[in-house]
Scaffold this active site. Structure first.
Site, PDB file in Angstrom:
ATOM      1  N   ASP A   3      47.747  73.329  72.246  1.00 28.15           N
ATOM      2  CA  ASP A   3      47.863  73.458  70.796  1.00 28.15           C
ATOM      3  C   ASP A   3      47.222  74.778  70.393  1.00 28.15           C
ATOM      4  OD1 ASP A   3      48.162  72.749  68.051  1.00 28.15           O
ATOM      5  OD2 ASP A   3      47.876  70.642  68.596  1.00 28.15           O
ATOM      6  N   ASP A  36      50.116  75.398  65.720  1.00 27.01           N
ATOM      7  CA  ASP A  36      49.626  74.750  64.512  1.00 27.01           C
ATOM      8  C   ASP A  36      49.949  75.582  63.261  1.00 27.01           C
ATOM      9  OD1 ASP A  36      47.868  72.498  63.619  1.00 27.01           O
ATOM     10  OD2 ASP A  36      46.625  74.149  62.863  1.00 27.01           O
ATOM     11  N   GLU A  70      54.766  74.417  64.241  1.00 30.43           N
ATOM     12  CA  GLU A  70      54.682  73.472  63.125  1.00 30.43           C
ATOM     13  C   GLU A  70      54.969  74.229  61.828  1.00 30.43           C
ATOM     14  OE1 GLU A  70      51.532  70.321  61.105  1.00 30.43           O
ATOM     15  OE2 GLU A  70      50.823  72.243  61.867  1.00 30.43           O
ATOM     16  N   HIS A 130      50.007  63.000  65.211  1.00 34.17           N
ATOM     17  CA  HIS A 130      48.637  62.630  64.858  1.00 34.17           C
ATOM     18  C   HIS A 130      48.338  62.776  63.368  1.00 34.17           C
ATOM     19  CE1 HIS A 130      48.800  66.899  65.064  1.00 34.17           C
ATOM     20  NE2 HIS A 130      47.610  66.986  64.513  1.00 34.17           N
ATOM     21  N   ASP A 131      49.280  63.297  62.597  1.00 38.28           N
ATOM     22  CA  ASP A 131      49.091  63.448  61.148  1.00 38.28           C
ATOM     23  C   ASP A 131      49.909  62.427  60.361  1.00 38.28           C
ATOM     24  OD1 ASP A 131      47.507  65.763  61.503  1.00 38.28           O
ATOM     25  OD2 ASP A 131      49.282  67.065  61.488  1.00 38.28           O
TER      26      ASP A 131
END
Ligand code: GLC
Ligand code: CA
Length: 556
Positions: A103, A205, A247, A321-322
């Site tokens: 990440d 990210d 993302e 995870h969000d």
């Protein structure tokens, strides 16, 4: 054209599995998942059939945002292990033909990163320009009205120098200044250092937010964004056969092609979130979501399938995870847990693109049921709780919203077996386990041939064995049908018809003439499959896919 792409991109037929290391498996009883815990479970992932693991951040961090606040990009957080542990994980994964995606969190650092600790000291510090500083507004307040994604102003005051610094997330995540070439150079060096170790690529990210122009209040999709991504590509990715996924909450079908169009030399694909945000309230965002609307969801999924049909590439995901747990969000956890979880997997995995599975999704893990704010750990949930309550939302309404959409829903420990805390730890987990682990866990899934896990395993295998699932052209049917999602994928003389009932009602529909005919069932979440004859009745949350042999269609 698809043939040439298939040769170039080894990952087109692969499925990615996302691990949130903190919650995956704790190997030493301190209550926190770690790298050794992942290495110990590589055989489990190999059996599932995945080709890549995306690891949420494992780097040194004060963990204000669970690692999305990095204080050293080239070291591992002590609670997760050591660089040696990472190398062992990488090597063991390689032996099993599994690649590791790291990440890349380079929109911001932690406030404990040495660059920021230097930068904040004085206006003439050599690192000052690594971050974004502005004088206060005339009244002494923040320079402008930009807001942090986690609530409150995107500016925090730094008393030592009397200026504000900019942060799109928590005040402990100061934004890097990408307009400074030294910053970019440091980042590319760091990326090359990891790539040289043999990782398979990066998940990037909030990459759409790196090129901000704060004075004109532009945060996402700034004017220099693609210039930076092309430079990044030249400096780090160009000669390497890696996968990158950015993302990009701001991505539209048009802008997505700027990131991942074949001649762009930027990224392999983006995560776009239109299917997620169309469910949210205009005013309160995800803290007050609208009832599920299948017609709207199909329209978004179809739009993206068409937009990236001939150029670019889609990522396919329900969760991360969000986001909330998929089966809680779109399925029926009470009456049809297995059926709805497997239906959702089928509907997504047979689309064109690269599927991402979020840990625990493959066993049907559900949202947390935390009723008290003290049970939450997520910085966003805690900030928003304070702000929304101050603004007049009732505690009950906030908890109801959090039960649906808090990021902690996806962060409860992985449920391995029916031992205490689902076998995640022998200690006390950093966040409470979901109390349903005695019923929903890996062991129980592995024992049952019709389990959610085995359904995911079959879907992953199908993608590897059927090129039509990888490259077939998408077409949707019954756009306005409120219960059913029906689409086809066609490649040459092979066509797959996918039919999914998104509701707990039995639904009978008339098969369109052109889809009628015999075929081989590729996958189903019920027994007793029917042929696609005139009328078909779909049982609650039933989903199946049929492979048909057709006349070569004129379009290909
Ligand atoms: C991304 C991450 C999220 C994190 C944020 C700031 O949206 O997925 O978990 O909080 O960026 O890094
Ligand atoms: Ca541990």
């Amino acid at each position: 054209m698809s043939e040439s792409r298939s040769e170039k991109n080894w990952w087109h037929s692969a499925t990615v599995y996302q691990i949130y290391p903190r919650s995956f498996f704790d190997s030493n009883g301190d209550g926190i998942g770690d790298l050794r815990g992942i290495t110990l479970h590589l055989d489990y992932l190999k059996k599932l059939g995945i080709g890549l693991i995306w690891l949420s951040p494992i780097f040194k961090s004060p963990m204000d945002d669970n690692g999305y606040d990095i204080s050293d990009y080239q070291d591992i957080a002590a609670e997760f292990g050591t660089l040696r542990d990472f190398e062992e994980l990488l090597e063991e994964a390689r032996k099993r033909d599994i690649g590791i995606l790291l990440d890349l969190v380079v929109n911001h650092t932690s406030d404990e990163h040495p660059w920021f600790m230097e930068a904040r000291k004085s206006e003439d510090n050599p690192f000052r320009n690594f971050y974004i500083w502005r004088d206060p507004d005339q009244d002494g307040g923040p320079p402008n009205s930009l807001q942090s994604s986690f609530g409150g102003p995107a500016w925090s005051y730094e008393p030592a120098t009397g200026q504000y610094y900019f942060h799109q997330f928590s005040r402990r995540q100061p934004d890097l200044n990408w307009d400074n070439p030294e910053v970019r150079c440091e980042i590319y060096n760091m990326m090359n250092w990891w790539l040289d170790k043999g990782i398979a690529g990066f998940r990037m990210d909030v990459i759409d937010r790196i090129a901000k122009e704060v004075d004109s209040e532009i945060t996402a999709d700034g004017p220099r964004l693609h210039e930076y991504l092309q430079e990044m590509h030249r400096e780090t990715l160009a000669e390497r056969n890696v996968l990158t996924v950015g993302e990009a909450w701001s991505a539209t079908p048009g802008s997505a092609l700027l990131y991942c169009g074949e001649d762009r030399n930027e990224l392999s694909m983006v995560f776009q979130f239109e299917h997620v945000t169309q469910q949210w309230d205009q005013l309160y965002g995800k803290w007050r979501s609208k009832p599920f609307d299948l017609v709207a969801l199909k329209s978004v999924l179809g739009k993206w399938q068409h937009a990236l049909a001939n150029d670019g590439w889609n990522s396919l995901f329900w969760g991360n995870h969000d986001l909330p747990r998929v089966v809680s969000n779109y399925g029926d956890t009470a009456g049809y847990h297995r059926e709805s979880a497997t239906m959702l997997a089928t509907a997504l995995h047979l689309l064109k693109g690269t599927p991402f599975i979020y840990q625990g999704e493959e066993i049907g893990m559900t949202n947390a049921v935390f009723q008290r704010i003290e049970q939450y750990r997520d910085v966003e949930t805690l900030n928003m709780h304070r702000l929304h309550i101050e603004a007049g939302l009732s505690v009950e309404e906030f908890i109801a919203g959090a039960n649906r959409n808090s990021r902690d829903n996806a962060r409860t420990p992985m449920q391995w077996n029916s031992a205490p805390h689902g076998g995640f730890t022998t200690g006390t987990p950093w966040i409470e386990s979901n109390p349903n682990y005695p019923q929903i866990n890996v062991n129980q899934n592995l024992r049952d041939d019709r389990s959610i896990w085995n359904h995911y395993r079959r879907l992953i295998a199908l993608r590897k064995s059927e090129p039509v699932i990888v490259y077939g052209t998408y077409q949707g049917y019954f756009d306005q049908h409120p219960n059913l999602y029906v689409y086809t994928r066609t490649l040459g003389t092979r066509r797959v018809v996918i039919i999914a009932n998104f509701t707990a009602e039995s639904v009978t529909f008339t098969v369109p003439n052109e889809l009628r005919g015999r075929g081989r069932c590729l996958i189903s979440n019920y027994e007793n499959i029917k042929e696609l004859e005139s009328g078909v009745t779909m049982r609650p949350f039933e989903a199946f896919a049929v492979l048909q042999q057709i006349e070569r269609s004129s379009s290909c």
